[in-house]
Design a protein around this motif. Sequence first.
Motif, mmCIF file in Angstrom:
data_model
loop_
_atom_site.group_PDB
_atom_site.id
_atom_site.type_symbol
_atom_site.label_atom_id
_atom_site.label_comp_id
_atom_site.label_asym_id
_atom_site.label_seq_id
_atom_site.Cartn_x
_atom_site.Cartn_y
_atom_site.Cartn_z
ATOM 1 N N ASP A 7 0.822 -1.213 0.000
ATOM 2 C CA ASP A 7 0.000 0.000 0.000
ATOM 3 C C ASP A 7 0.856 1.265 0.000
ATOM 4 O O ASP A 7 0.496 2.263 -0.627
ATOM 5 C CB ASP A 7 -0.960 0.012 1.183
ATOM 6 C CG ASP A 7 -2.071 -1.019 1.043
ATOM 7 O OD1 ASP A 7 -2.394 -1.393 -0.107
ATOM 8 O OD2 ASP A 7 -2.607 -1.457 2.084
ATOM 9 N N PRO A 23 -2.542 -6.244 -6.986
ATOM 10 C CA PRO A 23 -2.570 -6.513 -5.550
ATOM 11 C C PRO A 23 -2.503 -7.996 -5.208
ATOM 12 O O PRO A 23 -2.059 -8.358 -4.117
ATOM 13 C CB PRO A 23 -3.885 -5.892 -5.082
ATOM 14 C CG PRO A 23 -4.673 -5.605 -6.297
ATOM 15 C CD PRO A 23 -3.742 -5.571 -7.459
ATOM 16 N N ASP A 80 0.785 4.231 -2.860
ATOM 17 C CA ASP A 80 0.611 5.646 -2.532
ATOM 18 C C ASP A 80 1.767 6.518 -3.014
ATOM 19 O O ASP A 80 1.553 7.642 -3.479
ATOM 20 C CB ASP A 80 0.465 5.839 -1.018
ATOM 21 C CG ASP A 80 -0.850 5.311 -0.476
ATOM 22 O OD1 ASP A 80 -1.803 5.147 -1.270
ATOM 23 O OD2 ASP A 80 -0.916 5.047 0.736
#
Length: 99
Positions: free
Chosen positions: A31, A60, A35
């Motif tokens: 994650d 993912p 970002d």
Amino acid sequence: MKLFEIAHSRTGDKGNISTISLIPYHEKDYDMLVDRVTSSKVEAWFKEFGVTQVDRYEIPSLPALNFVLHNMLGGGVTRSLAIDPHGKSLSSALLDMEI
């Protein structure tokens, strides 16, 4: 922190396009990569090489990011005068990026 501290990478090529995968050592860091490692940041990082567009694909389920860098290889392997026409060292260059 530099990307090599939390991830590893692989590079591929097709014509004048380079693909770079970015895979965290630990799934918990995925994650953070999503970002902080955007297509615009990667495009700016490789701007001096002539890249004109960077597409980012999130995977993912692996977890991994895949970047497609357009016009990155000086016309492609058979046209480029670069020492590394396949762009294999680009994965190391990406891992040197500060996030």
